[in-house]
Motif scaffolding. Structure first.
Motif, short mmCIF file in Angstrom:
data_model
loop_
_atom_site.label_atom_id
_atom_site.label_comp_id
_atom_site.label_asym_id
_atom_site.label_seq_id
_atom_site.Cartn_x
_atom_site.Cartn_y
_atom_site.Cartn_z
N GLN A 59 0.83 -1.20 0.00
CA GLN A 59 0.00 0.00 0.00
C GLN A 59 0.87 1.26 0.00
OE1 GLN A 59 -2.22 -0.78 3.56
NE2 GLN A 59 -3.77 -2.00 2.52
N SER A 60 1.97 1.23 0.78
CA SER A 60 2.84 2.41 0.83
C SER A 60 3.57 2.63 -0.49
CB SER A 60 3.84 2.28 1.99
OG SER A 60 4.80 1.29 1.75
N LEU A 61 3.85 1.55 -1.24
CA LEU A 61 4.44 1.70 -2.58
C LEU A 61 3.53 2.55 -3.46
CD1 LEU A 61 5.87 -1.78 -3.68
CD2 LEU A 61 7.17 0.31 -3.25
N VAL A 62 2.24 2.23 -3.45
CA VAL A 62 1.29 2.98 -4.27
C VAL A 62 1.20 4.42 -3.80
CG1 VAL A 62 -1.13 3.14 -5.00
CG2 VAL A 62 -0.05 0.89 -4.75
N ALA A 63 1.07 4.61 -2.48
CA ALA A 63 0.92 5.96 -1.93
C ALA A 63 2.15 6.82 -2.20
CB ALA A 63 0.64 5.89 -0.43
N THR A 64 3.34 6.23 -2.08
CA THR A 64 4.57 6.98 -2.31
C THR A 64 4.72 7.37 -3.77
OG1 THR A 64 5.64 5.84 -0.47
CG2 THR A 64 7.08 6.93 -2.04
N THR A 65 4.34 6.47 -4.66
CA THR A 65 4.47 6.73 -6.09
C THR A 65 3.63 7.93 -6.52
OG1 THR A 65 4.83 4.37 -6.48
CG2 THR A 65 4.27 5.69 -8.38
N VAL A 66 2.47 8.10 -5.91
CA VAL A 66 1.60 9.22 -6.28
C VAL A 66 1.73 10.39 -5.29
CG1 VAL A 66 -0.04 7.78 -7.51
CG2 VAL A 66 -0.39 8.18 -5.08
N PHE A 67 2.77 10.36 -4.46
CA PHE A 67 3.07 11.42 -3.49
C PHE A 67 1.89 11.72 -2.56
CE2 PHE A 67 6.16 12.23 -6.90
CZ PHE A 67 7.32 12.14 -6.15
N SER A 77 7.32 3.92 -12.29
CA SER A 77 6.26 4.30 -11.35
C SER A 77 5.03 3.42 -11.51
CB SER A 77 5.88 5.77 -11.55
OG SER A 77 6.98 6.63 -11.29
N LEU A 78 4.62 3.19 -12.74
CA LEU A 78 3.43 2.36 -12.98
C LEU A 78 3.69 0.91 -12.56
CD1 LEU A 78 2.25 3.79 -16.42
CD2 LEU A 78 1.11 4.04 -14.21
N THR A 79 4.91 0.43 -12.79
CA THR A 79 5.27 -0.93 -12.37
C THR A 79 5.20 -1.05 -10.85
OG1 THR A 79 6.72 -1.19 -14.30
CG2 THR A 79 7.04 -2.71 -12.47
N LEU A 80 5.73 -0.06 -10.15
CA LEU A 80 5.69 -0.07 -8.68
C LEU A 80 4.25 -0.03 -8.18
CD1 LEU A 80 8.63 2.38 -7.89
CD2 LEU A 80 8.55 -0.06 -7.35
N MET A 81 3.41 0.77 -8.82
CA MET A 81 2.01 0.83 -8.41
C MET A 81 1.31 -0.50 -8.64
SD MET A 81 0.79 4.61 -9.69
CE MET A 81 -0.89 4.33 -9.13
N ALA A 82 1.57 -1.10 -9.80
CA ALA A 82 0.94 -2.40 -10.10
C ALA A 82 1.38 -3.46 -9.11
CB ALA A 82 1.29 -2.82 -11.53
N LEU A 83 2.67 -3.46 -8.77
CA LEU A 83 3.19 -4.42 -7.81
C LEU A 83 2.58 -4.18 -6.43
CD1 LEU A 83 5.11 -6.74 -7.17
CD2 LEU A 83 6.92 -5.05 -6.80
N LEU A 134 -0.31 -2.81 -5.69
CA LEU A 134 -1.72 -3.23 -5.69
C LEU A 134 -1.83 -4.76 -5.65
CD1 LEU A 134 -3.15 -0.69 -8.29
CD2 LEU A 134 -3.67 -0.78 -5.84
N THR A 135 -0.93 -5.44 -6.36
CA THR A 135 -0.94 -6.90 -6.34
C THR A 135 -0.66 -7.43 -4.94
OG1 THR A 135 -0.17 -6.97 -8.63
CG2 THR A 135 0.09 -8.98 -7.33
N ILE A 136 0.33 -6.87 -4.28
CA ILE A 136 0.65 -7.27 -2.90
C ILE A 136 -0.55 -7.05 -1.99
CG2 ILE A 136 2.08 -6.72 -0.88
CD1 ILE A 136 4.34 -6.03 -2.86
N HIS A 137 -1.22 -5.92 -2.18
CA HIS A 137 -2.40 -5.61 -1.36
C HIS A 137 -3.50 -6.64 -1.57
CE1 HIS A 137 -5.78 -3.45 0.39
NE2 HIS A 137 -6.41 -3.56 -0.77
N TYR A 138 -3.84 -6.90 -2.82
CA TYR A 138 -4.95 -7.81 -3.10
C TYR A 138 -4.62 -9.28 -2.80
CZ TYR A 138 -7.60 -4.01 -5.14
OH TYR A 138 -8.30 -2.85 -5.31
N LYS A 139 -3.34 -9.61 -2.78
CA LYS A 139 -2.91 -10.96 -2.41
C LYS A 139 -2.70 -11.11 -0.90
CE LYS A 139 -2.49 -13.24 -6.38
NZ LYS A 139 -3.15 -14.52 -6.64
N GLN A 140 -3.09 -10.06 -0.14
CA GLN A 140 -2.97 -10.10 1.33
C GLN A 140 -1.55 -10.39 1.78
OE1 GLN A 140 -5.67 -9.41 3.42
NE2 GLN A 140 -6.69 -8.86 1.52
N GLY A 141 -0.58 -9.75 1.09
CA GLY A 141 0.82 -9.96 1.48
C GLY A 141 1.33 -11.35 1.15
N PHE A 142 0.69 -12.01 0.14
CA PHE A 142 1.07 -13.36 -0.29
C PHE A 142 1.14 -14.33 0.89
CE2 PHE A 142 2.45 -10.74 -3.82
CZ PHE A 142 2.09 -11.50 -4.92
#
Length: 633
Positions: free
Chosen positions: A101-109, A351-357, A359-367
């Motif tokens: 989640q912080s990856l996504v938030a950081t990418t979009v400041f 940036s888009l790759t980091l956001m996609a990753l 979001l994936t981590i989030h929806y996979k519940q941290g794998f």
């Protein structure tokens, strides 16, 4: 523009205390004020550049934002990418999910907003958040997005009054920060409106410095400035509301150094010394690298304390990484020889790759499924199997909860104290705890009504005969049923129990006061949550921790966001007649020992099955604690 080495030295004075504070080095408890120094410097330099380029006729917004992108993005994106493999290997599922989640938030400041919602800057959870420090970059980028447009407009409309407008805005922001520090200390710390005054002080210094009657170097005033900063570093601590009037010495001290330090005076010479200038030049990289390095060291250490030598080795490594990233990443990509037509698509792709990753981590519940598969077979028994726990819960909960809405017996036929539980699934857990061993509470008759905390404010309004117009489609029906129920009328004690939310806890406070005013005894129970226990149990299994270490680790993972809301609820209800606030964690934790019970008496049966719901053993355990601590007396 004239290069000022003393400002690079001032950056060194800013970054070192921040790093030492985050490392937990004794004596630097106020080191976090270094960020405030950075904000003043940033406001000064950005405004100086705009004024200089406007004077020469070379200023364009495109060029301004290009420079910001070249300055901020290369090192930031590199640090985020490097964090990913360490997060994958070292983090537990709930930590990995938060990191995603912080990856996504950081990418979009927007990481300042994310961490405002997620955590307090000064709690234990923040020490294991690798990207926590990016909140300050988010504040700056939000400022950069808005300020140039506003400043250009202001200079055109009010060319002779723009300094006055800046001073008024800075004063307004400071007054707002002082007020909001007592309303929401976490929001005050993280959010731009309450940090803007620090940047605007730098803006004001830049405007005054651009005039013909610019500042003259002063040894005394620059020395006072340095003393103010160092005093704040060593005397302020996390108990102080910040930023507020307590931040004024740091901000004023920084402004005095910028205005009056020069290579011709003692402070200017000190700040212009080669070691400080060198550290100042790599300060951005040092700031970016230090928090991930410290966070991952703490995660790998678990509940064990990191000694000073290890911290100093990490800091030395951070300085080395900062030197390398400055030489091979930051400086080359600032050069105009690499065209923006090449850089911009590269920045966008990463940036888009980091956001996609993220979001994936989030929806996979941290794998979580993969992480579980990596634990040895003989240790998996320690891991909470939620499916088994929930199936067992259901067999016990279902028959008990079938009786939850039964009508109270007539007072003519019994003298038991009538206790009505109101709330979400937390109240159902409490109802089960009160009824799983009926012999414990023979003097009480209990009933329960399902009402989520967002509906409690409407319930309070409904109980107020003066206002019958307020409506909420999702809440109207349950509120009307509860308001007209005989159990509410006949109850002696009403217990409010829920996972309290920041957006709606005030409704629960209003309901508690309404019920108390009508003559009811009211008990309000805190949320009492931990981070995801399924995930934490993996750590215990993976590291084969003893019971003491398990409990210490559990204590470190209290859900501080929920605790913060519960504390607000407690404060709002303090001193109200007929209302008692109960801290649920008192039943599970010893705050003196900094440990929380994790297992029931048999040593392996977990009390919780997730972040805050009871197991069967947990319900029996809580029943004993309710009796022992006399919650409802």
């Amino acid at each position: 523009m004239r290069y000022r080495p003393e400002i690079d030295g001032l950056r060194a004075v800013a970054v070192l205390p921040v790093i030492l504070f985050h490392a937990g080095v004794a004596g630097f408890q106020g080191g976090f004020v270094g960020v405030d120094v950075f904000l003043v410097i940033s406001g000064y330099l950005i405004t100086s550049i705009i004024l200089h380029e406007q004077a020469s006729g070379s200023f364009t917004l495109a060029r301004f934002y290009e420079r910001r992108a070249r300055r901020i993005l290369p090192a930031l994106l590199l640090v985020m990418v490097v964090c990913i493999p360490f997060a994958w290997v070292l983090m537990l599922p709930h930590q990995l999910k938060d990191f995603g989640q912080s990856l996504v938030a950081t990418t979009v400041f927007l990481s300042n907003v994310f961490f405002f919602i997620e955590t307090d800057y000064f709690n234990d959870f923040s020490e294991t958040a690798p990207l926590l420090h990016t909140w300050s970059l988010a504040v700056e980028e939000q400022y950069y997005l808005l300020f140039p447009l506003f400043f250009i407009w202001l200079r055109r409309r009010q060319p002779n009054k723009h300094l006055l407008v800046v001073i008024v805005l800075a004063t307004t922001s400071l007054v707002g920060a002082q007020w909001y520090s007592h309303v929401d200390a976490v929001g005050n710390f993280y959010l731009l409106p309450f940090r803007a005054w620090e940047l605007l002080v730098g803006v004001a210094v830049a405007i005054m410095d651009s005039r013909e009657d610019r500042f003259s170097p002063s040894s005394n005033l620059s020395a006072v400035g340095l003393m103010l900063i160092l005093t704040s570093v060593f005397l302020i601590d996390k108990s102080v509301p910040f930023p507020s009037i307590f931040a004024v010495p740091t901000v004023v001290g920084t402004a005095l150094i910028i205005a009056y330090a020069d290579v011709s005076n003692h402070v200017g010479k000190l700040l212009s010394s080669k070691p400080l200038v060198w550290l100042g030049l790599i300060s951005y990289g040092a700031y970016l690298w230090h928090q991930p390095a410290l966070a991952f060291i703490r995660i790998s250490a678990g509940p064990h304390e990191i000694d000073l030598l290890a911290k100093l080795i990490v800091i030395a490594g951070v300085i080395g990484l900062a030197t390398l990233s400055h030489k091979y990443v930051e400086k080359p990509l600032r050069s105009p020889s690499i065209r923006m037509s090449v850089l911009l698509p590269s920045f966008a792709f990463v940036s888009l790759t980091l956001m996609a990753l993220g979001l994936t981590i989030h929806y996979k519940q941290g794998f979580i499924a993969y992480k579980l598969s990596q634990i040895s077979q003989d240790q998996r028994r320690i891991v909470i199997d939620r499916e088994v726990v929930i199936a067992r819960r259901d067999t016990v909960w279902e028959p008990i909860l079938k009786t939850a809405q039964a009508n109270f017996t007539s007072r003519k036929n019994g003298s038991k104290v009538k206790v009505l539980l109101v709330g979400d699934s937390k109240s159902s857990d409490l109802f089960v705890a009160l009824n799983i061993e009926p012999r414990r509470f023979v003097d009480w008759e209990t009933s329960r009504f399902e009402l989520d905390d967002p509906c409690m404010g409407l319930m309070s309004t409904r109980l107020n005969a003066a206002d019958t117009t307020t409506s909420d489609r999702q809440c109207d029906w349950p509120v009307e049923r509860l308001a007209s129920s005989s159990n509410l009328r006949e109850s002696d004690v009403v217990v409010l129990a829920a996972a309290w939310q920041l957006s709606s806890y005030s409704g629960a406070a209003a309901l508690a006061r309404s019920l108390a005013a009508s003559g009811k005894k009211v008990v309000v129970i805190s949320s009492g949550d931990f981070q995801d226990l399924t995930s934490l149990s993996m750590y215990i299994a993976r590291n084969e921790l003893g019971l003491d270490a398990r409990q210490a680790y559990l204590y470190q993972n209290i859900r501080h966001d929920r605790q913060r809301v519960s504390d607000r609820l407690r404060t709002e209800l303090a001193g109200t007649t007929n209302i008692r606030f109960v801290e649920k964690l008192d039943a599970f934790c010893s705050f003196e020992k900094e440990a929380c019970e994790l297992f029931a008496q048999n040593g392996e049966a977990y009390i919780y099955d997730d972040s805050g719901h009871l197991t069967v053993e947990g319900a029996r355990y809580l029943a004993g604690k309710i009796e022992q601590l006399e919650w409802l007396q």
